[in-house]
Design a protein around this motif. Structure first.
Motif, PDB file in Angstrom:
ATOM      1  N   ALA A 156       0.833  -1.207   0.000  1.00 33.47           N
ATOM      2  CA  ALA A 156       0.000   0.000   0.000  1.00 33.47           C
ATOM      3  C   ALA A 156       0.866   1.256   0.000  1.00 33.47           C
ATOM      4  O   ALA A 156       0.345   2.361  -0.001  1.00 33.47           O
ATOM      5  N   GLY A 157       2.178   1.079  -0.013  1.00 33.86           N
ATOM      6  CA  GLY A 157       3.092   2.219   0.074  1.00 33.86           C
ATOM      7  C   GLY A 157       3.353   2.852  -1.281  1.00 33.86           C
ATOM      8  O   GLY A 157       2.757   2.472  -2.297  1.00 33.86           O
ATOM      9  N   ALA A 158       4.271   3.822  -1.273  1.00 27.03           N
ATOM     10  CA  ALA A 158       4.537   4.596  -2.487  1.00 27.03           C
ATOM     11  C   ALA A 158       4.996   3.688  -3.630  1.00 27.03           C
ATOM     12  O   ALA A 158       4.402   3.688  -4.705  1.00 27.03           O
ATOM     13  N   VAL A 159       6.028   2.894  -3.396  1.00 21.01           N
ATOM     14  CA  VAL A 159       6.532   2.012  -4.447  1.00 21.01           C
ATOM     15  C   VAL A 159       5.550   0.847  -4.672  1.00 21.01           C
ATOM     16  O   VAL A 159       5.145   0.563  -5.797  1.00 21.01           O
ATOM     17  N   GLY A 160       5.165   0.201  -3.575  1.00 21.84           N
ATOM     18  CA  GLY A 160       4.353  -1.016  -3.676  1.00 21.84           C
ATOM     19  C   GLY A 160       3.017  -0.823  -4.378  1.00 21.84           C
ATOM     20  O   GLY A 160       2.580  -1.683  -5.158  1.00 21.84           O
ATOM     21  N   SER A 161       2.367   0.303  -4.111  1.00 23.29           N
ATOM     22  CA  SER A 161       1.051   0.523  -4.731  1.00 23.29           C
ATOM     23  C   SER A 161       1.186   0.630  -6.250  1.00 23.29           C
ATOM     24  O   SER A 161       0.305   0.207  -7.002  1.00 23.29           O
ATOM     25  N   LEU A 162       2.322   1.183  -6.705  1.00 20.90           N
ATOM     26  CA  LEU A 162       2.560   1.306  -8.154  1.00 20.90           C
ATOM     27  C   LEU A 162       2.936  -0.048  -8.750  1.00 20.90           C
ATOM     28  O   LEU A 162       2.476  -0.402  -9.837  1.00 20.90           O
ATOM     29  N   VAL A 163       3.753  -0.814  -8.030  1.00 19.32           N
ATOM     30  CA  VAL A 163       4.179  -2.126  -8.542  1.00 19.32           C
ATOM     31  C   VAL A 163       2.949  -2.999  -8.826  1.00 19.32           C
ATOM     32  O   VAL A 163       2.837  -3.619  -9.890  1.00 19.32           O
ATOM     33  N   GLY A 164       2.025  -3.031  -7.873  1.00 22.40           N
ATOM     34  CA  GLY A 164       0.835  -3.868  -8.046  1.00 22.40           C
ATOM     35  C   GLY A 164       0.043  -3.484  -9.286  1.00 22.40           C
ATOM     36  O   GLY A 164      -0.425  -4.347 -10.038  1.00 22.40           O
ATOM     37  N   GLN A 165      -0.070  -2.179  -9.509  1.00 21.24           N
ATOM     38  CA  GLN A 165      -0.874  -1.726 -10.655  1.00 21.24           C
ATOM     39  C   GLN A 165      -0.163  -1.959 -11.987  1.00 21.24           C
ATOM     40  O   GLN A 165      -0.805  -2.284 -12.989  1.00 21.24           O
ATOM     41  N   ILE A 166       1.166  -1.814 -11.997  1.00 17.17           N
ATOM     42  CA  ILE A 166       1.909  -2.078 -13.245  1.00 17.17           C
ATOM     43  C   ILE A 166       1.801  -3.573 -13.569  1.00 17.17           C
ATOM     44  O   ILE A 166       1.578  -3.972 -14.712  1.00 17.17           O
ATOM     45  N   ALA A 167       1.944  -4.403 -12.519  1.00 11.50           N
ATOM     46  CA  ALA A 167       1.870  -5.851 -12.731  1.00 11.50           C
ATOM     47  C   ALA A 167       0.494  -6.244 -13.278  1.00 11.50           C
ATOM     48  O   ALA A 167       0.374  -7.057 -14.198  1.00 11.50           O
ATOM     49  N   ARG A 168      -0.528  -5.628 -12.729  1.00 16.29           N
ATOM     50  CA  ARG A 168      -1.894  -5.925 -13.163  1.00 16.29           C
ATOM     51  C   ARG A 168      -2.082  -5.501 -14.623  1.00 16.29           C
ATOM     52  O   ARG A 168      -2.676  -6.231 -15.421  1.00 16.29           O
ATOM     53  N   ALA A 169      -1.541  -4.318 -14.944  1.00 15.92           N
ATOM     54  CA  ALA A 169      -1.659  -3.832 -16.328  1.00 15.92           C
ATOM     55  C   ALA A 169      -0.923  -4.751 -17.305  1.00 15.92           C
ATOM     56  O   ALA A 169      -1.254  -4.795 -18.482  1.00 15.92           O
ATOM     57  N   ARG A 170       0.046  -5.511 -16.807  1.00 17.49           N
ATOM     58  CA  ARG A 170       0.787  -6.462 -17.651  1.00 17.49           C
ATOM     59  C   ARG A 170       0.151  -7.850 -17.636  1.00 17.49           C
ATOM     60  O   ARG A 170       0.759  -8.831 -18.056  1.00 17.49           O
ATOM     61  N   GLY A 171      -1.046  -7.936 -17.067  1.00 12.78           N
ATOM     62  CA  GLY A 171      -1.777  -9.205 -17.113  1.00 12.78           C
ATOM     63  C   GLY A 171      -1.387 -10.193 -16.037  1.00 12.78           C
ATOM     64  O   GLY A 171      -1.603 -11.396 -16.171  1.00 12.78           O
ATOM     65  N   CYS A 172      -0.807  -9.707 -14.934  1.00 12.36           N
ATOM     66  CA  CYS A 172      -0.426 -10.607 -13.841  1.00 12.36           C
ATOM     67  C   CYS A 172      -1.515 -10.623 -12.768  1.00 12.36           C
ATOM     68  O   CYS A 172      -2.309  -9.696 -12.647  1.00 12.36           O
ATOM     69  N   ARG A 173      -1.484 -11.693 -11.987  1.00  7.14           N
ATOM     70  CA  ARG A 173      -2.318 -11.763 -10.797  1.00  7.14           C
ATOM     71  C   ARG A 173      -1.484 -11.158  -9.667  1.00  7.14           C
ATOM     72  O   ARG A 173      -0.281 -11.462  -9.560  1.00  7.14           O
ATOM     73  N   THR A 174      -2.107 -10.319  -8.821  1.00  9.19           N
ATOM     74  CA  THR A 174      -1.303  -9.612  -7.819  1.00  9.19           C
ATOM     75  C   THR A 174      -1.781  -9.913  -6.392  1.00  9.19           C
ATOM     76  O   THR A 174      -2.978  -9.948  -6.111  1.00  9.19           O
TER      77      THR A 174
END
Ligand code: NDP
Length: 336
Positions: A156-174
């Motif tokens: 839920a942090g600054a880096v982590g919240s972005l990582v989850g969304q980038i991964a999702r946009a790349r078709g990953c399960r997060t």
């Protein structure tokens, strides 16, 4: 002319206390040839600052005692004896928690065009080092493929919240790990995580069981921001060929003695890799990462949060929020 500075007066032993720092007023030194004066507007409060307060070897020299605490700032040039830097120009760079910084042309400070963003603070969050850490750390070090499962701590942090969304946009399960029910709720509702886990009150076995329940087949990419129990539990849930991106170990930054990972054997068991990430290694490719992040924002596939506190006198409590987990987004200090 005077400036106010948040200085380090004593090296913290474990968790920093207020008396390790002092807010002082001092004259602004005269500019030498090639130097310019920045009136800092905002500073980025990063967990990495904690490491720079120690005497230990790092990728940056320790902050000298009596000096202002190093931080990335964005501000306006107030005076200049440097070619390419004019008064009134906005600049971004590695300076310090102080109202005015003296920087040098050819150093770590560069002009920025703030007309392209709704707020200059975005250069300290999603379009700055934090955003680039998420982008290059996940895509270049983690190498996620569509359909794979990505586990993120500090989700839920600054880096982590972005990582989850980038991964999702790349078709990953997060799968995200965060502290407390409110943050856990935000993982799914705001950042689109498919599964969310609360690390609070869980030991390695309980956290590992929660990860296993969310990913019975194991995880392909671990984006590690926290270390300690989070890393140990993640290592117990690797899939064959998994990649562990070692971005940060915030749970260990205030430890008096080194902590150390306990389940490294699992890397062998699963032919997995672990690789440290230092965002500055990607400095040359930042424009590419910024364009990628900007595209996701335009497409409505990426949200980001900034937590702004006001005033240099708030530097200590605002910084400590990172370690208490009470920051709600990228921690930023408004200086003037
Ligand atoms: P965050 O916005 O994620 O804030 C820090 C969060 O860490 C807290 O909100 C808290 O979240 C969590 N946390 C703090 N202490 C603990 C603990 N003891 N146990 C578990 N969780 C804890 O900060 P950033 O996004 O700026 O940084 C995240 C990580 O990324 C840090 O480790 C940082 O050092 C690293 N980083 C690395 C870079 C690189 O180049 N390698 C560049 C930038 C950042 P919660 O409440 O959910 O527990």
């Amino acid at each position: 002319m005077k400036r106010r500075r948040f200085t380090l007066v004593r090296r913290p032993q474990g968790r920093p206390v207020e008396a390790d720092f002092a807010l002082v007023e001092a004259p602004v030194p005269p500019l030498g040839p090639g130097e310019f004066l920045i009136e800092n507007r905002y500073a980025s409060l990063d967990p990495a600052i904690r490491g720079w307060l120690d005497e230990a070897p790092s990728y940056m020299p320790p902050v000298p005692l009596g000096e202002a605490v190093r931080a990335t700032t964005i501000g306006v040039v107030a005076d200049s004896r440097a070619e390419g830097f004019q008064p009134g120009q906005w600049v971004l760079g590695l300076n310090a928690l102080e109202t005015h910084s003296v920087a040098r042309a050819g150093g770590f400070t560069a002009p920025v065009d703030i007309s392209v963003v709704p707020s200059p603070t975005h250069f300290l969050s999603v379009l700055g080092a934090v955003g680039m850490t998420a982008w290059f750390g996940l895509l270049e070090v983690g190498e996620p493929k569509p359909g794979e499962t990505v586990l993120v701590s500090g989700a839920a942090g600054a880096v982590g919240s972005l990582v989850g969304q980038i991964a999702r946009a790349r078709g990953c399960r997060t799968i995200g790990i965060a502290g407390g029910p409110q943050k856990v709720a935000r993982l799914g509702a705001r950042y689109g995580y498919d599964a969310a886990i609360d690390h609070r009150g869980k030991d390695e076995a309980a956290l590992s069981a929660a990860i296993r329940a969310a990913a019975p087949e194991g995880v392909d990419v671990v984006f590690e921001n926290v270390g300690g129990v989070c890393l140990d539990a993640a290592l117990l849930n690797l899939r064959h060929g998994a990649r562990v991106v070692l971005c940060g170990l915030i749970s260990e930054y205030n430890a008096v003695a080194p902590v150390g990972a306990r389940n490294l054997w699992q890397l062998i068991v699963h032919s997995a890799s672990i690789r440290g990430l230092l965002v500055r290694d990607w400095l040359d490719r930042f424009p590419e990462g910024v364009a990628g992040m900007a595209a996701l924002i335009r497409e409505g596939r990426l949200v980001f949060d900034e937590h702004v506190e006001e005033g240099l006198e708030r530097a200590y409590p605002a910084f400590m929020r990172l370690f208490d987990g009470t920051n709600e987004g990228k921690m930023i200090l408004k200086i003037s």
